[in-house]
Structures are given as structure tokens and as C-alpha cells.
Design a protein around this motif. Structure first.
Motif, PDB file in Angstrom:
ATOM      1  N   GLU A  56       9.030   2.030 -10.746  1.00 36.31           N
ATOM      2  CA  GLU A  56       8.054   3.123 -10.789  1.00 36.31           C
ATOM      3  C   GLU A  56       6.730   2.791 -10.083  1.00 36.31           C
ATOM      4  OE1 GLU A  56       7.696   4.407 -14.839  1.00 36.31           O
ATOM      5  OE2 GLU A  56       9.754   5.164 -14.906  1.00 36.31           O
ATOM      6  N   LEU A  57       6.826   2.010  -9.013  1.00 35.19           N
ATOM      7  CA  LEU A  57       5.661   1.785  -8.170  1.00 35.19           C
ATOM      8  C   LEU A  57       5.781   2.644  -6.920  1.00 35.19           C
ATOM      9  CD1 LEU A  57       5.105  -2.091  -8.270  1.00 35.19           C
ATOM     10  CD2 LEU A  57       3.948  -0.312  -9.590  1.00 35.19           C
ATOM     11  N   ARG A  58       4.665   3.186  -6.487  1.00 34.76           N
ATOM     12  CA  ARG A  58       4.672   3.972  -5.252  1.00 34.76           C
ATOM     13  C   ARG A  58       4.604   3.015  -4.071  1.00 34.76           C
ATOM     14  NH1 ARG A  58       1.207   9.133  -2.935  1.00 34.76           N
ATOM     15  NH2 ARG A  58       3.062   9.978  -1.941  1.00 34.76           N
ATOM     16  N   THR A  59       5.561   3.126  -3.177  1.00 36.71           N
ATOM     17  CA  THR A  59       5.687   2.161  -2.086  1.00 36.71           C
ATOM     18  C   THR A  59       5.366   2.777  -0.731  1.00 36.71           C
ATOM     19  OG1 THR A  59       8.045   2.688  -1.859  1.00 36.71           O
ATOM     20  CG2 THR A  59       7.463   0.824  -3.276  1.00 36.71           C
ATOM     21  N   GLU A  99      10.652   7.067  11.308  1.00 36.34           N
ATOM     22  CA  GLU A  99      11.333   6.144  10.394  1.00 36.34           C
ATOM     23  C   GLU A  99      10.479   4.926  10.081  1.00 36.34           C
ATOM     24  OE1 GLU A  99      15.129   4.776  11.879  1.00 36.34           O
ATOM     25  OE2 GLU A  99      15.303   6.616  13.034  1.00 36.34           O
ATOM     26  N   ARG A 100       9.597   4.566  10.994  1.00 40.65           N
ATOM     27  CA  ARG A 100       8.869   3.299  10.868  1.00 40.65           C
ATOM     28  C   ARG A 100       7.902   3.287   9.685  1.00 40.65           C
ATOM     29  NH1 ARG A 100       7.934   0.265  16.360  1.00 40.65           N
ATOM     30  NH2 ARG A 100       9.676   1.022  17.619  1.00 40.65           N
ATOM     31  N   ILE A 101       7.429   4.454   9.307  1.00 38.60           N
ATOM     32  CA  ILE A 101       6.462   4.544   8.211  1.00 38.60           C
ATOM     33  C   ILE A 101       7.092   5.350   7.078  1.00 38.60           C
ATOM     34  CG2 ILE A 101       4.146   5.273   7.539  1.00 38.60           C
ATOM     35  CD1 ILE A 101       3.384   5.182  10.518  1.00 38.60           C
ATOM     36  N   SER A 102       7.317   4.715   5.950  1.00 37.04           N
ATOM     37  CA  SER A 102       7.953   5.390   4.813  1.00 37.04           C
ATOM     38  C   SER A 102       7.036   5.381   3.605  1.00 37.04           C
ATOM     39  CB  SER A 102       9.272   4.699   4.444  1.00 37.04           C
ATOM     40  OG  SER A 102      10.251   4.912   5.429  1.00 37.04           O
ATOM     41  N   LEU A 103       7.103   6.450   2.837  1.00 36.72           N
ATOM     42  CA  LEU A 103       6.410   6.550   1.559  1.00 36.72           C
ATOM     43  C   LEU A 103       7.432   6.912   0.488  1.00 36.72           C
ATOM     44  CD1 LEU A 103       3.222   8.586   2.586  1.00 36.72           C
ATOM     45  CD2 LEU A 103       3.310   6.156   2.006  1.00 36.72           C
ATOM     46  N   ALA A 151      11.173   7.179   1.662  1.00 38.69           N
ATOM     47  CA  ALA A 151      11.622   8.126   2.673  1.00 38.69           C
ATOM     48  C   ALA A 151      10.642   8.141   3.842  1.00 38.69           C
ATOM     49  CB  ALA A 151      11.740   9.530   2.078  1.00 38.69           C
ATOM     50  N   PRO A 152      11.150   8.322   5.072  1.00 32.62           N
ATOM     51  CA  PRO A 152      10.251   8.401   6.221  1.00 32.62           C
ATOM     52  C   PRO A 152       9.236   9.522   6.039  1.00 32.62           C
ATOM     53  CG  PRO A 152      12.535   8.210   6.939  1.00 32.62           C
ATOM     54  CD  PRO A 152      12.572   8.436   5.464  1.00 32.62           C
ATOM     55  N   ILE A 153       8.016   9.292   6.495  1.00 29.00           N
ATOM     56  CA  ILE A 153       7.019  10.345   6.381  1.00 29.00           C
ATOM     57  C   ILE A 153       7.440  11.528   7.241  1.00 29.00           C
ATOM     58  CG2 ILE A 153       5.162   8.733   5.866  1.00 29.00           C
ATOM     59  CD1 ILE A 153       4.115   9.135   8.705  1.00 29.00           C
ATOM     60  N   ALA A 204      -2.277   7.646   0.840  1.00 33.30           N
ATOM     61  CA  ALA A 204      -1.256   8.190  -0.068  1.00 33.30           C
ATOM     62  C   ALA A 204      -1.737   8.358  -1.524  1.00 33.30           C
ATOM     63  CB  ALA A 204       0.007   7.346   0.019  1.00 33.30           C
ATOM     64  N   PRO A 205      -2.312   7.385  -2.230  1.00 29.84           N
ATOM     65  CA  PRO A 205      -2.296   5.953  -1.916  1.00 29.84           C
ATOM     66  C   PRO A 205      -1.042   5.312  -2.478  1.00 29.84           C
ATOM     67  CG  PRO A 205      -3.633   6.306  -3.855  1.00 29.84           C
ATOM     68  CD  PRO A 205      -3.104   7.665  -3.452  1.00 29.84           C
ATOM     69  N   VAL A 206      -0.668   4.138  -1.951  1.00 26.05           N
ATOM     70  CA  VAL A 206       0.498   3.424  -2.456  1.00 26.05           C
ATOM     71  C   VAL A 206       0.063   2.355  -3.445  1.00 26.05           C
ATOM     72  CG1 VAL A 206       1.762   3.846  -0.315  1.00 26.05           C
ATOM     73  CG2 VAL A 206       0.520   1.687  -0.599  1.00 26.05           C
ATOM     74  N   ASP A 207       1.009   1.944  -4.284  1.00 24.88           N
ATOM     75  CA  ASP A 207       0.764   0.835  -5.211  1.00 24.88           C
ATOM     76  C   ASP A 207       1.003  -0.506  -4.541  1.00 24.88           C
ATOM     77  OD1 ASP A 207       0.204   2.502  -7.487  1.00 24.88           O
ATOM     78  OD2 ASP A 207       2.364   2.892  -7.636  1.00 24.88           O
ATOM     79  N   VAL A 208       1.913  -0.513  -3.573  1.00 28.22           N
ATOM     80  CA  VAL A 208       2.256  -1.759  -2.869  1.00 28.22           C
ATOM     81  C   VAL A 208       2.840  -1.401  -1.500  1.00 28.22           C
ATOM     82  CG1 VAL A 208       4.498  -1.824  -4.053  1.00 28.22           C
ATOM     83  CG2 VAL A 208       3.620  -3.892  -2.962  1.00 28.22           C
ATOM     84  N   ALA A 209       2.510  -2.211  -0.499  1.00 31.95           N
ATOM     85  CA  ALA A 209       3.054  -2.020   0.845  1.00 31.95           C
ATOM     86  C   ALA A 209       4.091  -3.101   1.126  1.00 31.95           C
ATOM     87  CB  ALA A 209       1.938  -2.087   1.889  1.00 31.95           C
ATOM     88  N   VAL A 210       5.186  -2.693   1.755  1.00 33.44           N
ATOM     89  CA  VAL A 210       6.222  -3.621   2.204  1.00 33.44           C
ATOM     90  C   VAL A 210       6.179  -3.599   3.724  1.00 33.44           C
ATOM     91  CG1 VAL A 210       8.673  -4.208   2.114  1.00 33.44           C
ATOM     92  CG2 VAL A 210       7.595  -3.023   0.171  1.00 33.44           C
TER      93      VAL A 210
END
Length: 506
Positions: free
Chosen positions: A130-133, A146-150, A153-155, A199-205
């Protein structure tokens, strides 16, 4: 080509010929972007539903036009193979954007092979908890978005355009102040970091583009640095030995971080450990602190028992083929455990059911991906000898083909002889072709090497990829419908992306 849907109109041109016509018309654009666009337009001509994992062109003409304009502007910049090893430009962009890459923690992934699949597994695990990635990977199979996903899924095309337009004034500011303009990859990296902060995201991969220390992604300070298996690739830029390459890739290891290391050549492991000591980093090594306990082939993938930093996880179904994907899964699990502090701040393992659910959901387009049956056609983006060897082993294990036909289109800057030698034991015959990228090796040049490796009687040359696919499928069908022959398309991400479109995945 067999099993193509009827047009319903005998006067319509062959859509595969139209594919070449579209590419030929795109003379003012970067060839890589041109072929991606051409493939998408061909896909629309053939019909069929778009794939959730790989976006199609936008259906709204206005959005499609705006995306083409962004792609055209990006294509005027240095491509991903033209480099000036420095993070000065991307650092300047981050500065004027307000350092968006510092707005979230990150898991940073480098290595030679397995980065994208590992990133997808890490993303799936984090999402299951349940973290936003946000995920940034390269290159893309079909669509630049495809390179940037949230959130896995790709944005959307709309968000991709909006992100570019938002940071475009700042890009121009940096361009004006620097000796060289920001490159294609640097701009996309800036867009990804900005999109994640917004977004904001909780963690970036984040997957490294090339190397480590001077890669554009390396302006991020990741809590966890992951190093997938290192082999010889990009030797003209990274070094001629695995130790030299590892030294360059070790640049992503930051002070007091946790380093998750896949199994490595001895000299590469030594270089990575040296950097870890200098950075006072904690190290988790595959085969010691974590690893694959057992694996067995299952329908559509494999069943694993993984040993993580916090204990064993049994009955983990992974819908991907190959021993290498099992090891990628172990690395991904250890990386996520390290991110959550398992083995350090907390002793208990991650919830096993959540881990199982996450791995069961993983997809990795273009990585031993079946796109057609009767005969079975498999796509794999192996593009160097090490990647080709694990693909060859995985195909032999997972598919039990009575006869396998290869379709190979490679880039001119790769060790194509080593790649072909890895596939020689498993290909009964090979059809040599070339993709539409400006980096593609000429089919006749590649065929000359293939003849030396396979012998003339096992090599066929079809410069056009549609013709190569048809020839390979015809060769596979010669054994009859139930004989068990198959086709493997490989050699380059671009080749796989084009084939995926032509064969209408889904």
C-alpha cells in the motif's frame, strides 16, 4: 504471415508494407521514435485492443498531436548512445526545479542485465504493501510513456505532455547556461523526478540508464542501492573488465545506504564491496544474506521458495520464466525488505501472503513473453552475451520446443558474435533481420557473422522484420501444427518492440 486477421477489403494495402512506408516518411525525426510511432499506427490499422502494460497511441487526435510534438522536440536532443559523462546538466535542472528528487525515498537499481524486471518486481511488492510508487525504467518496448509509471501503470499521454510542458521553461534555462544542451535521457529523467514529486509518491524505483556514477539518475540519494548481475556491455564507455564496470556502477552507493547485491563475478564483487566500505554502507549479498532456496517450473512461470533478510517465503508463484527471473525475484525481495528495515530495525519478515500476491501480479513485457500460439512465438530483449545465455537456458527449460527458430536483429554497438554463440545450441535455424533504428546492425553484416557461427545452411536473411517473422513462422510450421516448433525473436529491445506490434499482442 499466418493467423493475421482478414482485412475485409481486398483493395487495402498490406499493413506490414504500410509499416515501412510510415517509417520512411519520418525523415525529420529520431529513428527510434519514428519506428515506435509507426508501430503504433500500424497496430491501429490492424485493430485489436490496446494492452494495459504497453500503451497505444492516444485515441484523442488533439492529445495524439500534442504527444507527437513532444516526441519531436525530444528527438532533437542527443540520443541515449551519445554521452558526455557528467551530472552537471541534470544537477542544474534539479536545482532550478527545486530538487524534486529529494521529496521521496528511493530504491536505485544498476547492473548489466535484469534491471527492468527487478524494478517491476520491486514496484509490485511496494504497491502490495500500500505504498504509492513511481517507477522510472529504460528503454521502452513500444511507447515512450512506459518509462515513467505511477502506481504500477505508465502515466497517461496527457500527464506526460503536461509534465514536459511544466518543466520546459526550466529545461531551456539550463540549456542556455550549459556547454551542451540536456540530452534526451536527461530530460526524461527530469520529467520522471518532477512527476513523482507532483503525484506525490511514497517511494521511487529508479533504474540507471548506463553505468552509475555519471548517469543522469544519480542525482538521487537512494536509501537502497541494488546491483543486478554485472557483465561485459558498453565496454567502450564503462570499462573492459567486470571490475572496471562494477567500479563505475558502484557510484550509486551513497553514504550509509544499504546495498543489495546479486551474485557477481569475483572481481566485480570486490569493486562493489570496496565502494560499500568507503560509504559505510550495509551490504546484503545473494547467496549469503538472501537467495533462492528452491524453484520448480510451473504452468506459465515458476514456484519459488525465497530466503529473505527476515526469513523464508514459501510457495511464491512468479509468472515469469527462467532461473534468472527467480534470482531477480530474490534481489527484489531483499531490496524491499531493506527498504522496510527488515534485518536491521525490525526482526520479523514481511507478510508472506502480501509477498505472494505481489509476485503473482508481476509482468515484464518483452522478457520471454509469449505473444502467439500455434506456432508459439516468444519475445525476449536479450542484447548481450550474458543476457542471451540466460534466455537460451530459460527457453530450453520452460518451453520444451522440438525445434526453435530464431529471429535476430541486433544493434551495431553490441557483441553480436557472443550473442549469436549463446543462441547457437538452441536455434535449429536463424533468420537474420534488422530493426528500423539508426543503431541497427545491417542485416547482411550480421548475417556474415551468423554464417560463421551457425553455418550457411542454418542462416536465412530477411532485412525487413515483417518478412523475417513470416519466414520464421513458416519454418516452424513446416513440422506441422502439433509438432511443437517455436520462434524466438531477440537481439534488441527495439526489435522486440516492433515484433510485438506486428504480431498484435492480445
Amino acid at each position: 504471415m499466418s493467423e493475421q486477421p482478414p482485412n475485409g477489403n481486398d483493395d487495402q494495402p498490406d499493413v506490414l508494407d504500410h509499416f515501412d512506408e510510415i517509417i520512411a516518411a519520418e525523415t525529420d525525426r529520431d529513428p527510434d521514435l519514428a519506428v515506435i510511432e509507426a508501430g503504433s499506427r500500424t497496430l491501429r490499422t490492424q485493430g485489436g485492443p490496446p494492452q494495459a502494460d504497453v500503451p497505444a497511441r492516444p485515441s484523442d487526435p488533439a492529445v495524439d498531436k500534442a504527444l507527437r510534438e513532444v516526441e519531436a522536440e525530444l528527438a532533437t536532443r542527443w540520443g541515449e548512445t551519445k554521452l558526455e559523462p557528467s551530472v552537471s546538466r541534470i544537477s542544474a535542472l534539479m536545482d532550478v526545479l527545486g530538487e524534486p528528487q529529494r521529496a521521496y525515498p528511493a530504491i536505485h537499481i544498476t547492473g548489466t542485465n535484469g534491471k527492468t524486471s527487478t524494478a517491476r518486481m520491486v514496484e509490485a511488492l511496494l504497491g502490495a504493501f500500500e505504498l504509492r510508487t513511481g517507477r522510472y525504467t529504460s528503454p521502452h518496448v513500444q511507447s515512450i510513456t512506459e518509462r515513467i509509471s505511477l502506481d504500477g501503470a505508465p502515466i497517461s499521454a496527457e500527464r506526460f505532455i503536461e509534465t514536459y510542458q511544466d518543466i520546459k521553461p526550466y529545461i531551456e534555462m539550463v540549456d542556455a547556461a550549459q556547454e551542451f544542451r540536456l540530452s534526451f535521457f536527461e530530460v526524461l529523467t527530469g520529467m520522471a523526478y518532477a512527476a513523482f514529486a507532483d503525484a506525490p509518491v511514497d517511494v521511487a524505483v529508479v533504474e540507471v540508464g548506463m553505468g552509475g556514477s555519471w548517469d543522469a539518475t544519480n542525482v538521487i540519494d537512494a536509501d537502497v542501492a541494488v546491483v543486478t548481475p554485472i557483465g561485459l556491455d558498453h565496454t567502450d564507455r564503462l570499462g573492459e573488465t567486470t571490475a572496471q564496470i562494477a567500479g563505475e556502477k558502484a557510484g550509486i552507493i551513497k553514504q550509509s545506504a544499504t546495498v543489495v547485491m546479486a551474485q557477481q563475478p569475483v572481481d566485480a564483487a570486490q569493486a562493489l564491496l570496496k565502494k560499500a566500505v568507503e560509504a559505510d554502507a550495509t551490504v546484503a549479498r545473494e547467496g549469503l544474506e538472501f537467495g533462492v532456496v528452491s524453484r520448480q517450473v510451473a504452468v506459465g512461470g515458476q514456484l519459488l521458495t525465497l530466503r529473505g533478510l527476515g526469513g523464508e517465503y514459501t510457495d511464491v508463484y512468479l509468472p515469469l520464466h527462467g532461473d534468472h527471473q527467480a534470482h531477480n525475484a530474490a534481489v527484489a525481495l531483499a531490496a524491499v525488505e531493506a527498504f522496510f528495515g527488515v534485518g536491521a530495525q525490525r526482526a520479523e519478515p514481511l507478510d508472506a501472503e502480501t509477498v505472494r500476491r505481489a509476485f503473482a501480479s508481476v509482468v515484464s513485457p518483452g522478457r520471454l513473453e509469449v505473444v502467439r500460439r500455434s506456432p508459439t512465438v516468444v519475445l525476449d530483449a536479450a542484447h548481450n552475451p550474458a543476457g542471451a545465455q540466460v534466455t537460451a537456458d530459460a527457453v530450453h527449460e520452460a518451453f520444451d520446443f522440438s525445434r526453435l527458430i530464431g529471429v535476430v536483429g541486433a544493434s551495431g554497438d553490441k557483441n553480436v558474435r557472443g550473442l549469436l554463440e549463446a543462441f547457437e545450441p538452441v536455434f535449429a535455424e536463424v533468420v537474420i533481420t534488422q530493426n528500423s533504428s539508426h543503431r541497427a546492425m545491417d542485416a547482411d553484416e550480421l548475417a556474415a557473422i551468423a554464417v560463421e557461427v551457425f553455418g550457411e545452411e542454418r542462416v536465412q536473411v530477411e532485412p525487413r522484420l515483417p518478412d523475417a517473422l513470416e519466414a520464421a513462422i513458416t519454418l516452424a510450421e513446416e513440422e506441422g501444427e502439433f509438432a511443437g516448433a517455436g520462434v524466438l525473436v531477440t537481439g534488441s529491445v527495439i526489435t522486440v518492440g516492433e515484433a510485438r506490434l506486428l504480431l498484435r499482442k492480445g
